[in-house]
Design a protein around this motif. Structure first.
Motif, PDB file in Angstrom:
ATOM      1  N   VAL A  54       0.861  -1.190   0.000  1.00 15.88           N
ATOM      2  CA  VAL A  54       0.000   0.000   0.000  1.00 15.88           C
ATOM      3  C   VAL A  54       0.891   1.232   0.000  1.00 15.88           C
ATOM      4  N   SER A  56       0.515   5.868   0.656  1.00 20.07           N
ATOM      5  CA  SER A  56      -0.346   6.826   1.344  1.00 20.07           C
ATOM      6  C   SER A  56      -1.537   7.242   0.474  1.00 20.07           C
TER       7      SER A  56
ATOM      8  N   LYS B 459       4.793   1.355   0.403  1.00 21.09           N
ATOM      9  CA  LYS B 459       5.577   1.749  -0.781  1.00 21.09           C
ATOM     10  C   LYS B 459       6.138   3.154  -0.600  1.00 21.09           C
ATOM     11  N   SER B 462       6.424   5.843  -3.640  1.00 18.93           N
ATOM     12  CA  SER B 462       5.305   6.704  -4.014  1.00 18.93           C
ATOM     13  C   SER B 462       5.472   8.115  -3.470  1.00 18.93           C
ATOM     14  N   LEU B 463       6.126   8.216  -2.301  1.00 10.64           N
ATOM     15  CA  LEU B 463       6.267   9.525  -1.660  1.00 10.64           C
ATOM     16  C   LEU B 463       7.074  10.486  -2.524  1.00 10.64           C
ATOM     17  N   ILE B 465       6.802  10.743  -5.639  1.00 12.03           N
ATOM     18  CA  ILE B 465       5.887  11.284  -6.655  1.00 12.03           C
ATOM     19  C   ILE B 465       4.878  12.217  -6.005  1.00 12.03           C
ATOM     20  N   THR B 466       4.261  11.759  -4.934  1.00 11.55           N
ATOM     21  CA  THR B 466       3.166  12.532  -4.341  1.00 11.55           C
ATOM     22  C   THR B 466       3.631  13.530  -3.288  1.00 11.55           C
ATOM     23  N   GLY B 467       4.822  13.336  -2.788  1.00 13.46           N
ATOM     24  CA  GLY B 467       5.242  14.152  -1.644  1.00 13.46           C
ATOM     25  C   GLY B 467       4.600  13.612  -0.379  1.00 13.46           C
ATOM     26  N   PRO B 470      -0.305  13.633   1.120  1.00  8.75           N
ATOM     27  CA  PRO B 470      -1.375  12.683   1.434  1.00  8.75           C
ATOM     28  C   PRO B 470      -1.153  11.976   2.770  1.00  8.75           C
ATOM     29  N   LEU B 471       0.087  11.645   3.043  1.00  4.32           N
ATOM     30  CA  LEU B 471       0.402  10.933   4.277  1.00  4.32           C
ATOM     31  C   LEU B 471       0.145  11.808   5.500  1.00  4.32           C
ATOM     32  N   ILE B 474      -3.414  12.045   6.325  1.00  6.90           N
ATOM     33  CA  ILE B 474      -3.905  10.895   7.088  1.00  6.90           C
ATOM     34  C   ILE B 474      -3.496  11.012   8.552  1.00  6.90           C
TER      35      ILE B 474
END
Lengths: 105, 673
Positions: A54, A56, B459, B462-463, B465-467, B470-471, B474
């Protein structure tokens, strides 16, 4: 590559997730899955048996999905979490957001 | 044998004297044998005379040594030879390490062995008290002991010292003590202890083996080796490194405002009445950057080098209105107030520009300025003057609001006004708690991220790409529910006080806003970005804390104060008539040269007032913190004094009041001449 399968069982709908729940799953979940679940009224069970990774964004999608279902008074549950994925859920304290009874062990 | 005579007398003494007279000898020159003691008869009648036999000694010494040589070690001899005849029967004695005895018909003498020797009777060892007689062969073995010395070396943890720990060695030799004739002899020995030295050469060899080469103290080694007692000796002493001196900034003139007051020996107060702020003209050298001085290296006892603590240069940056020439001289390019801010290894020197007004009235409008403000006249009715720098008012303030990030001087009267000096430190104090909290939360967040990235199911790629957006979103909904409200609060507070706070505060607020409030455009990519912001929060918090000590202290100085409120993050000094019905609050000291009539006076450190109260008896409250002290020269009734939580109201006139808490927290008030 993320995908899902929907199966109608007696009183509930089982959604089986497959692949990685990550940023690439955005379209499939936001378009296909949301549409497929639009007109249901039965409770939904999401099967994580085949989810090993998974990120974020994927978690973000899941949060949105669960809260949408709840808004429609549908009781969602998540089952068969892999050990490692469960650790991610715990570290993020997702039960705070999803609700205590959503993840079924 | 010499001449022998036998004489008689009433007593032994009389008989002996008679014999000595006849022989013309002294008592020491004869051997005396008492043949009869003589006995006293009834009513003093002599029934039996004393009889002695006296023999002149031929050669006393020869005779004596002969007797000894006859007695081999421990063989009991006959006892006829004892010079002074005594009742020796059944007794034993010890002379010159040998045991003697004389038999008796009705008893045996006893001897008791002791530690440190062995007694053999006829070849058999004696373990307990036993009888002896003249025919016994007594042999005594004296036991001598030797305890070998031991030692060890030790090097201190910092390798600057070497020690020799010594357990002293000793040789114990014993001799048998002489004993007078007695029917019971307890053998006793006398011990002689001679220390045994350690072989210094062995110690030196050990030092070589341990590679101890520097700072060896040979005299200490020799002292340790011959020590008679146990102990630890410092035998090698390294050379510790000497401290250097970090770089600094040296102002050309004394830039600090001479604000503090000194108490003279007689208790009166010396006012340094600087009613101006220091200023520099363009081209003037404000100060010099002093380079660091390196410390000298030290040497351990094993000969390795210890590097001195590193010294850092002070990195001086030029702020506004300042030029740095040749990396050392700081020159003003504007006219204004010099301002030096030192924060750890870096410093900013700037010249705070000054805005001058003739007076502040409705026509000039309210004043909000980033630099210092000087008003040649007065600040009139209900006007506001706010400045990041100092504010100087040559005349009066009337129902005005005056806010300064630094200090305020009103040379005449403050009437119905509100004055706040060190206003920005007030804001910073309010912010400091939130900043600390923020820094802790950010560190927790970075820990959470690190933990998460260690889980294989997560993963991390992914960070990129997205920074982190999003995390963080959450996390802010689960673990860190209080985080976003905290960030908003800080951002709002900083922006609200943007005129008072320095640029770095505003920059920080912008970073927080961009990276956390608008998460969609957050530039945060990794855990390190979070820790970086945590560090920035900490730096601001620390700069505020240290700023309170290092920077020029803030103060308010005024001639006379009436119906006003004064707050200073440093001192308040009223140099004129005094304060009438006003509230004064200072984080440090309050000094009032004149009187106080009505109102409240509070300072954290100390309050010193010449005269308190008046005839009308309006209540005055004077307080300090629990560590503070109060000094009042003349006090009228209805004055309340409070130190910490302890308060006391004076109902009579007093002079020379001094109040503080004692060690037990009790309020101590001394009065008197």
């Amino acid at each position: 590559m993320f995908d899902f399968k929907i199966k109608n069982e007696n009183s509930k709908i089982v959604v089986k997730f497959e692949g990685d729940l990550d940023i690439e799953a955005t379209e499939i979940i936001e378009d296909n899955l949301t549409k497929a679940l639009q007109k249901i009224s039965n409770n939904v069970e999401i099967d994580f048996q085949d989810i090993y990774f998974v990120d974020s964004s994927g978690i973000g999608l899941l949060i949105t999905l669960i809260s949408d279902l709840k808004d429609k008074s549908i009781k969602p549950t998540i089952i068969n979490l892999q050990e490692d994925v469960k650790t991610v859920f715990d570290l993020l304290q997702l039960d705070e957001i999803l609700g205590k009874d959503v993840v079924v062990l | 044998m010499g001449e022998t005579i036998t004489s008689k007398g009433k007593t032994v003494k009389e008989a002996l004297n008679l014999a000595l007279n006849l022989l013309d000898k002294k008592q020491s020159e004869v051997d005396i044998e008492i043949l009869s003691q003589g006995e006293k008869g009834f009513l003093g009648l002599i029934s039996k005379q004393a009889v002695v036999r006296v023999t002149v000694k031929e050669n006393t010494e020869e005779l004596f040594s002969k007797e000894i040589s006859e007695q081999k070690n421990g063989i009991v001899p006959s006892t006829n030879d004892l010079s002074i005849q005594d009742d020796l029967e059944g007794k034993a004695w010890i002379l010159n390490g040998k045991v003697f005895c004389k038999d008796a018909l009705n008893k045996y003498p006893l001897i008791e062995p002791t530690k440190g020797l062995h007694v053999y009777k006829n070849g058999k060892i004696l373990n307990s008290t036993d009888v002896i007689c003249e025919t016994d062969l007594i042999k005594i073995d004296i036991l001598n002991e030797e305890i070998a010395p031991s030692w060890e070396t030790k090097i201190s943890d910092d390798r600057l010292e070497a020690y020799l720990t010594v357990k002293a060695g000793v040789k114990i030799s014993r001799i048998l003590k002489d004993k007078k004739p007695s029917s019971f002899i307890r053998l006793e020995v006398e011990e002689f202890r001679t220390p045994i030295s350690i072989d210094a050469a062995a110690v030196l060899k050990k030092l070589t083996d341990l590679n101890i080469v520097h700072g060896i103290d040979y005299s200490a080694i020799s002292k340790a080796c011959s020590s008679g007692t146990d102990g630890t000796f410092l035998i090698a002493n390294g050379t510790p490194p000497t401290k250097g001196k970090s770089g600094s900034f040296k102002p050309t003139n004394d830039l600090d405002i001479k604000n503090y007051v000194k108490e003279r020996y007689d208790g009166s107060v010396d006012f340094r009445e600087t009613k101006e702020f220091p200023s520099v003209n363009y081209g003037q050298i404000i100060g010099e950057v002093i380079p660091p001085i390196k410390g000298k290296a030290g040497i351990t006892v094993t000969g390795s080098t210890i590097h001195p603590e590193t010294v850092d240069p002070l990195h001086v940056r030029a702020g506004t209105g300042v030029l740095i020439v040749n990396d050392s001289k700081v020159v003003a390019t504007e006219t204004g107030h010099p301002d030096v801010k030192i924060n750890g290894k870096s410093a900013i020197v700037s010249v705070v520009p000054k805005l001058t007004f003739k007076e502040v009235t409705l026509e000039t409008g309210n004043v909000h300025y980033l630099g210092s403000v000087e008003v040649k006249g007065s600040i009139e009715d209900s006007m506001i003057v706010e400045a990041r720098g100092n504010i100087l008012v040559q005349n009066n303030t009337y129902r005005a609001k005056v806010l300064s990030g630094r200090s305020i001087i009103v040379q005449k009267n403050v009437i119905g006004s509100s004055l706040t000096a060190g206003n920005n430190s007030l804001v910073k104090i309010k912010l400091s708690k939130s900043l600390m909290h923020l820094s802790i939360e950010l560190k927790k967040m970075s820990t959470a991220l690190r933990q998460l990235s260690q889980v294989s199911a997560f993963k991390v790629n992914s960070l990129h790409i997205t920074g982190l957006g999003p995390l963080i979103k959450i996390l802010c909904n689960s673990k860190f529910k209080n985080f976003l409200p905290l960030v908003s609060e800080i951002v709002e507070k900083i922006r609200e006080h943007s005129t008072l706070l320095e640029a770095e505060w505003l920059e920080f607020a912008n970073i927080l806003y961009k990276d956390f409030i608008t998460l969609q455009v957050s530039t945060l990519k990794s855990e390190e970005d979070i820790t970086k912001i945590a560090r920035q929060a900490e730096t601001l918090y620390l700069s505020m804390k240290s700023g309170n000590d290092d920077e020029t202290p803030t103060f308010i100085k005024a001639g006379f104060v009436q119906n006003s409120k004064l707050y200073s993050s440093g001192d308040i000094i009223i140099f004129g008539h005094g304060a009438y019905n006003s509230k004064l609050f200072a984080e440090k000291n309050i000094i009032i040269n004149g009187y106080v009539r009505g109102g409240e006076i509070h300072a954290e450190d100390s309050v010193s007032i010449n005269e308190v109260g008046n005839q009308a008896g309006i209540n005055v409250k004077i307080s300090v913190s629990e560590k503070g002290k109060i000094k009042l020269n003349n006090v009228s009734e209805n004055t309340t004094i409070q130190v910490g939580r302890q308060s006391h109201t004076l109902y009579t006139k007093e002079t020379n009041i001094f109040a503080k808490l004692d060690n037990l927290g009790r309020l101590i008030i001394t009065k008197g001449e």
